[in-house]
Design a protein around this motif. Structure first.
Motif, PDB file in Angstrom:
ATOM      1  N   ARG A 201      -4.650  32.950  39.512  1.00  0.00           N
ATOM      2  CA  ARG A 201      -3.515  33.797  39.127  1.00  0.00           C
ATOM      3  C   ARG A 201      -2.224  33.376  39.832  1.00  0.00           C
ATOM      4  NH1 ARG A 201      -6.542  37.003  42.509  1.00  0.00           N
ATOM      5  NH2 ARG A 201      -5.458  37.681  44.384  1.00  0.00           N
ATOM      6  N   ASP A 202      -2.337  32.609  40.925  1.00  0.00           N
ATOM      7  CA  ASP A 202      -1.164  32.124  41.655  1.00  0.00           C
ATOM      8  C   ASP A 202      -0.555  30.870  41.036  1.00  0.00           C
ATOM      9  OD1 ASP A 202      -1.523  34.111  43.662  1.00  0.00           O
ATOM     10  OD2 ASP A 202      -3.020  32.831  44.636  1.00  0.00           O
ATOM     11  N   LEU A 203      -1.269  30.235  40.120  1.00  0.00           N
ATOM     12  CA  LEU A 203      -0.846  28.955  39.553  1.00  0.00           C
ATOM     13  C   LEU A 203       0.572  28.961  38.981  1.00  0.00           C
ATOM     14  CD1 LEU A 203      -2.079  26.164  39.393  1.00  0.00           C
ATOM     15  CD2 LEU A 203      -2.948  26.741  37.138  1.00  0.00           C
ATOM     16  N   PRO A 204       0.973  29.975  38.215  1.00  0.00           N
ATOM     17  CA  PRO A 204       2.347  29.960  37.685  1.00  0.00           C
ATOM     18  C   PRO A 204       3.426  29.934  38.776  1.00  0.00           C
ATOM     19  CG  PRO A 204       1.022  31.542  36.480  1.00  0.00           C
ATOM     20  CD  PRO A 204       0.193  31.085  37.664  1.00  0.00           C
TER      21      PRO A 204
ATOM     22  N   CYS B 282       0.466  28.721  59.934  1.00  0.00           N
ATOM     23  CA  CYS B 282       1.422  29.552  59.190  1.00  0.00           C
ATOM     24  C   CYS B 282       1.287  29.352  57.686  1.00  0.00           C
ATOM     25  CB  CYS B 282       2.841  29.257  59.666  1.00  0.00           C
ATOM     26  SG  CYS B 282       3.086  29.612  61.400  1.00  0.00           S
ATOM     27  N   GLU B 283       2.344  28.837  57.075  1.00  0.00           N
ATOM     28  CA  GLU B 283       2.340  28.705  55.625  1.00  0.00           C
ATOM     29  C   GLU B 283       2.377  27.251  55.181  1.00  0.00           C
ATOM     30  OE1 GLU B 283       5.499  31.149  54.161  1.00  0.00           O
ATOM     31  OE2 GLU B 283       4.472  32.974  54.701  1.00  0.00           O
ATOM     32  N   ASN B 284       2.240  26.298  56.107  1.00  0.00           N
ATOM     33  CA  ASN B 284       2.282  24.888  55.735  1.00  0.00           C
ATOM     34  C   ASN B 284       0.900  24.400  55.334  1.00  0.00           C
ATOM     35  OD1 ASN B 284       5.014  24.585  56.125  1.00  0.00           O
ATOM     36  ND2 ASN B 284       4.786  23.971  58.246  1.00  0.00           N
ATOM     37  N   ARG B 285       0.876  23.623  54.264  1.00  0.00           N
ATOM     38  CA  ARG B 285      -0.362  23.030  53.769  1.00  0.00           C
ATOM     39  C   ARG B 285      -0.136  21.549  53.544  1.00  0.00           C
ATOM     40  NH1 ARG B 285      -3.985  26.752  50.829  1.00  0.00           N
ATOM     41  NH2 ARG B 285      -3.187  28.843  51.051  1.00  0.00           N
ATOM     42  N   GLU B 286      -1.171  20.773  53.816  1.00  0.00           N
ATOM     43  CA  GLU B 286      -1.123  19.360  53.489  1.00  0.00           C
ATOM     44  C   GLU B 286      -1.389  19.231  51.993  1.00  0.00           C
ATOM     45  OE1 GLU B 286      -0.229  16.753  55.550  1.00  0.00           O
ATOM     46  OE2 GLU B 286       0.286  18.478  56.804  1.00  0.00           O
ATOM     47  N   VAL B 287      -0.589  18.405  51.335  1.00  0.00           N
ATOM     48  CA  VAL B 287      -0.658  18.251  49.885  1.00  0.00           C
ATOM     49  C   VAL B 287      -0.635  16.772  49.542  1.00  0.00           C
ATOM     50  CG1 VAL B 287       0.627  18.638  47.747  1.00  0.00           C
ATOM     51  CG2 VAL B 287       0.486  20.444  49.431  1.00  0.00           C
TER      52      VAL B 287
ATOM     53  N   ILE C 193       3.865  20.924  52.992  1.00  0.00           N
ATOM     54  CA  ILE C 193       4.809  21.770  52.273  1.00  0.00           C
ATOM     55  C   ILE C 193       4.531  23.232  52.583  1.00  0.00           C
ATOM     56  CG2 ILE C 193       5.144  20.109  50.405  1.00  0.00           C
ATOM     57  CD1 ILE C 193       3.438  21.998  48.676  1.00  0.00           C
ATOM     58  N   ASN C 194       5.499  24.065  52.263  1.00  0.00           N
ATOM     59  CA  ASN C 194       5.410  25.479  52.558  1.00  0.00           C
ATOM     60  C   ASN C 194       4.864  26.223  51.344  1.00  0.00           C
ATOM     61  OD1 ASN C 194       6.156  28.268  52.839  1.00  0.00           O
ATOM     62  ND2 ASN C 194       7.503  27.646  54.496  1.00  0.00           N
ATOM     63  N   LEU C 195       3.691  26.785  51.509  1.00  0.00           N
ATOM     64  CA  LEU C 195       3.079  27.658  50.507  1.00  0.00           C
ATOM     65  C   LEU C 195       2.466  28.833  51.255  1.00  0.00           C
ATOM     66  CD1 LEU C 195       1.161  25.181  48.164  1.00  0.00           C
ATOM     67  CD2 LEU C 195       3.180  26.494  47.585  1.00  0.00           C
ATOM     68  N   SER C 196       2.104  29.822  50.554  1.00  0.00           N
ATOM     69  CA  SER C 196       1.474  30.982  51.162  1.00  0.00           C
ATOM     70  C   SER C 196       0.248  30.571  51.979  1.00  0.00           C
ATOM     71  CB  SER C 196       1.045  31.958  50.071  1.00  0.00           C
ATOM     72  OG  SER C 196       0.226  32.955  50.601  1.00  0.00           O
ATOM     73  N   SER C 197       0.065  31.233  53.113  1.00  0.00           N
ATOM     74  CA  SER C 197      -1.113  30.936  53.929  1.00  0.00           C
ATOM     75  C   SER C 197      -2.343  31.675  53.427  1.00  0.00           C
ATOM     76  CB  SER C 197      -0.853  31.303  55.394  1.00  0.00           C
ATOM     77  OG  SER C 197      -0.576  32.685  55.501  1.00  0.00           O
TER      78      SER C 197
END
Length: 161
Positions: A66-69, A38-43, A56-60
């Motif tokens: 351009r997504d940095l901000p 889904c949208e969970n990523r290991e950080v 944590i939940n980030l876009s999949s």
């Protein structure tokens, strides 16, 4: 098997399943892995010599510059979900973050030099724009919020990551 490291910063013992990555520089770094579901990523968040990790939940979808901000505030908002994992001086070789951390450790002196050398270029640019009557607008941008300031580095794809 135990090894030891001595430096001006610390004395440490570690075993053969760990590797010491020891930059004398204070570093804050986020490493974001590709999503597994889904949208969970290991950080991993490196704060000086302490490393915190978790999901944590980030876009999949693939993240781009351009997504940095949007990504940085999302990471900051979810930092409390990250648990202490290890000290940078004892990174488990089995950690998926070991290779990216080691790579950054090698590149950090080059990155610091590039950032430091950009100061003269930016100062010269401000002076030139000031001579053109544009100093007020540019100085506002230049002296703006450091929380919204990011550097982009690009390099050759070696296929390691």
């Amino acid at each position: 098997m135990e090894n030891s490291i001595e430096s001006d910063h610390f004395d440490m013992k570690f075993n053969s399943t760990q590797q010491a990555l020891t930059s004398p520089d204070y570093v804050q770094t986020y490493i974001i892995m590709q999503p597994r579901s889904c949208e969970n990523r290991e950080v991993l968040f490196r704060f000086g010599s302490w490393c915190y990790g978790g999901s944590i939940n980030l876009s999949s979808s693939p993240l781009n510059l351009r997504d940095l901000p949007d990504v940085i505030p999302a990471l900051r908002a979810q930092q409390s979900k990250l648990d202490f994992k290890f000290d940078i001086g004892a990174v488990p070789l089995s950690s998926p973050f070991y290779e990216p951390l080691a790579h950054l450790d090698e590149l950090l002196p080059i990155m610091i030099n590039e950032i430091a050398s950009s100061e003269k270029v930016l100062t010269d640019l401000l002076a030139m724009l000031s001579n053109m009557g544009l100093s007020e607008t540019v100085e506002e941008w230049f002296d703006g919020n450091s929380m919204d300031t990011f550097f982009e580095f690009s390099g050759a794809d070696t296929g390691n990551f």
